[in-house]
Design an enzyme around this catalytic site. Structure first.
Site, short mmCIF file in Angstrom:
data_model
loop_
_atom_site.label_atom_id
_atom_site.label_comp_id
_atom_site.label_asym_id
_atom_site.label_seq_id
_atom_site.Cartn_x
_atom_site.Cartn_y
_atom_site.Cartn_z
N ASP A 123 26.25 44.57 33.28
CA ASP A 123 27.42 45.47 33.34
C ASP A 123 28.46 45.01 32.33
O ASP A 123 28.52 43.83 31.97
CB ASP A 123 28.08 45.40 34.73
CG ASP A 123 27.30 46.18 35.79
OD1 ASP A 123 26.32 46.86 35.47
OD2 ASP A 123 27.71 46.09 36.97
N ARG A 173 23.28 51.21 28.73
CA ARG A 173 23.97 52.17 29.59
C ARG A 173 25.26 52.54 28.87
O ARG A 173 26.03 51.67 28.47
CB ARG A 173 24.30 51.56 30.95
CG ARG A 173 25.09 52.52 31.85
CD ARG A 173 25.68 51.84 33.07
NE ARG A 173 24.65 51.17 33.85
CZ ARG A 173 24.86 50.07 34.58
NH1 ARG A 173 26.07 49.52 34.62
NH2 ARG A 173 23.89 49.52 35.25
C1 LIG Z 1 25.67 54.06 36.83
C2 LIG Z 1 27.06 53.72 36.37
C3 LIG Z 1 27.33 52.43 35.98
C4 LIG Z 1 28.60 52.09 35.52
N1 LIG Z 1 28.81 50.84 34.99
C5 LIG Z 1 30.01 50.56 34.46
C6 LIG Z 1 30.24 49.32 33.79
O1 LIG Z 1 29.36 48.46 33.66
N2 LIG Z 1 31.49 49.10 33.26
C7 LIG Z 1 32.48 50.04 33.36
O2 LIG Z 1 33.57 49.79 32.83
N3 LIG Z 1 32.30 51.20 33.99
C8 LIG Z 1 31.10 51.49 34.54
N4 LIG Z 1 30.91 52.69 35.16
C9 LIG Z 1 32.07 53.56 35.48
C10 LIG Z 1 32.39 54.51 34.34
O3 LIG Z 1 32.88 53.79 33.25
C11 LIG Z 1 33.43 55.55 34.77
O4 LIG Z 1 34.62 54.95 35.13
C12 LIG Z 1 33.02 56.43 35.92
O5 LIG Z 1 31.66 56.75 35.83
C13 LIG Z 1 33.83 57.75 35.90
O6 LIG Z 1 33.67 58.41 34.67
P1 LIG Z 1 32.87 59.77 34.49
O7 LIG Z 1 32.12 59.70 33.20
O8 LIG Z 1 32.07 60.07 35.68
O9 LIG Z 1 34.00 60.84 34.22
P2 LIG Z 1 35.27 61.26 35.08
O10 LIG Z 1 35.98 62.23 34.21
O11 LIG Z 1 36.03 60.07 35.56
O12 LIG Z 1 34.67 61.98 36.33
C14 LIG Z 1 34.03 63.23 36.21
C15 LIG Z 1 33.95 63.85 37.59
O13 LIG Z 1 33.11 63.03 38.42
C16 LIG Z 1 33.64 62.95 39.71
N5 LIG Z 1 33.99 61.57 40.01
C17 LIG Z 1 34.13 60.55 39.14
N6 LIG Z 1 34.43 59.41 39.80
C18 LIG Z 1 34.49 59.73 41.11
C19 LIG Z 1 34.74 59.02 42.30
N7 LIG Z 1 35.01 57.73 42.30
N8 LIG Z 1 34.70 59.69 43.48
C20 LIG Z 1 34.41 61.00 43.53
N9 LIG Z 1 34.17 61.74 42.44
C21 LIG Z 1 34.21 61.12 41.25
C22 LIG Z 1 34.85 63.83 39.76
O14 LIG Z 1 34.45 65.12 40.18
C23 LIG Z 1 35.28 63.88 38.34
O15 LIG Z 1 36.01 65.04 38.05
C24 LIG Z 1 29.63 53.07 35.55
C25 LIG Z 1 29.35 54.37 35.95
C26 LIG Z 1 28.08 54.71 36.34
C27 LIG Z 1 27.80 56.14 36.70
#
Ligand SMILES: Cc1cc2nc3c(=O)[nH]c(=O)nc-3n(C[C@H](O)[C@H](O)[C@H](O)COP(=O)(O)OP(=O)(O)OC[C@H]3O[C@@H](n4cnc5c(N)ncnc54)[C@H](O)[C@@H]3O)c2cc1C
Length: 299
Positions: A123, A173
């Site tokens: 991560d 990722r």
């Molecule tokens: C498998 C995976 C691994 C990850 N690993 C890392 C990592 O190693 N380091 C790191 O910095 N980040 C990590 N992340 C988190 C990532 O960086 C984002 O902060 C997170 O995925 C939200 O961004 P988004 O692209 O979904 O877009 P966003 O614009 O934040 O979300 C899009 C839509 O998804 C839904 N959504 C998003 N988050 C939530 C929530 N918590 N609860 C409910 N609905 C929600 C909402 O409907 C939102 O409108 C990871 C995410 C995933 C999916």
């Protein structure tokens, strides 16, 4: 971040942990490995694979790394003995990266050897450890091919990191990035982060890398699917990834359309930092907690 969202984020630390747990529960498989295994097996029945994540980060003492090493090895044993369609995700500060990089590398080598066929994804944490994390990956990738990295699209440096590591073709990722970073380090504008996500995705695919497209953003999912179709990528050349408890209808639709979909399964007693980050991301849930808190106080 809007005013309401800021207010919610500022108030969360005042919320009793028991109440945070009630709302965070959907994002966390449980406190034990057995609960995480149950979740992975349940997801397998709906056609999703998983990645285990033992919660915890930024330890204060090197001795505290020992339980995390045991947890990682136990998770790998469970994957092998139950023949789970799963990988392991680790945070290098669980193994002391920020205290002693040599110690961290020693433990990671032990984990990767133990992992055998199982894939281990490193991560990406906050920007204070970005460079050290990438360097650790480079060192491990010299001896192991079952290890990959995470790149955060919001970081200004990420396109350059893709170029710098292109020779190793890391399994990557790609996510937006979740930590609060200053403007000189990370883009703050929502559309700019989306644009950089797509730019990074193009660069990674151009270089023939296997990408875990980790987002719940319907716009990015749609753009990524269009890109996959345009390039004629086979379903085993990439995957989508989502967090447990988030965007379940979109997750089901992607599986239905024939994409490989991996769910990130956080578990363990050290759940609080992870849960508050998730709740801070979702003001509607966090706002509910805060309003509940005030309701409880008024009683
Ligand atoms: C498998 C995976 C691994 C990850 N690993 C890392 C990592 O190693 N380091 C790191 O910095 N980040 C990590 N992340 C988190 C990532 O960086 C984002 O902060 C997170 O995925 C939200 O961004 P988004 O692209 O979904 O877009 P966003 O614009 O934040 O979300 C899009 C839509 O998804 C839904 N959504 C998003 N988050 C939530 C929530 N918590 N609860 C409910 N609905 C929600 C909402 O409907 C939102 O409108 C990871 C995410 C995933 C999916």
């Amino acid at each position: 971040m809007g005013l309401f969202h800021r207010a919610v984020v500022a108030t969360l630390p005042l919320v009793p942990r028991a109440l945070v747990w009630r709302f965070a529960r959907r994002y966390i498989a449980g406190w034990t490995l057995d609960e995480a295994v149950d979740e992975v097996e349940r997801l397998q029945t709906i056609g999703a694979c998983s990645t285990f994540d033992v919660l915890g980060e930024n330890l204060e003492k090197l001795e505290d790394t020992a339980p995390f090493l045991k947890d990682a090895l136990d998770a790998l044993d469970a994957i092998a003995s139950r023949k789970l369609d799963a990988s392991l995700s680790v945070k290098l500060t669980q193994f002391g990266l920020h205290l002693d990089a040599g110690h961290c590398l020693k433990l990671m080598r032990q984990i990767l050897e133990h992992a055998g066929e199982t894939f281990v994804q490193i991560d990406m944490e906050d920007s204070s450890v970005t460079e050290a994390t990438l360097q650790a990956y480079r060192s491990l990738a010299a001896d192991f091919d079952n290890v990959g990295i995470v790149l955060q699209a919001y970081l200004r440096r990420t396109p350059d990191d893709i170029d710098a590591y292109a020779d190793l073709k890391p399994v990557t990722r790609l996510c937006k990035g979740i930590y609060l970073e200053p403007p000189e380090v990370a883009f703050q504008d929502y559309e700019k982060v989306r644009a950089q996500f797509l730019l990074c995705l193009q660069k990674l695919l151009d270089n023939g890398q296997y990408v875990g497209i980790a987002t719940h953003d319907p716009y990015l999912v749609e753009q990524a699917e269009a890109e996959i179709t345009r390039r004629g990528l086979a379903p085993d050349a990439y995957e989508f990834q989502m967090l447990l408890g988030v965007a379940e209808p979109l997750r089901a639709a992607l599986i239905e359309r024939g994409h490989r979909l991996r769910v990130y399964i956080p578990y363990g007693p050290d759940w609080y930092a992870y849960a508050t980050r998730r709740l801070q991301e979702n003001p509607s849930i966090a706002g509910h907690i805060v309003s509940n808190l005030f309701k409880r106080r008024r009683r």
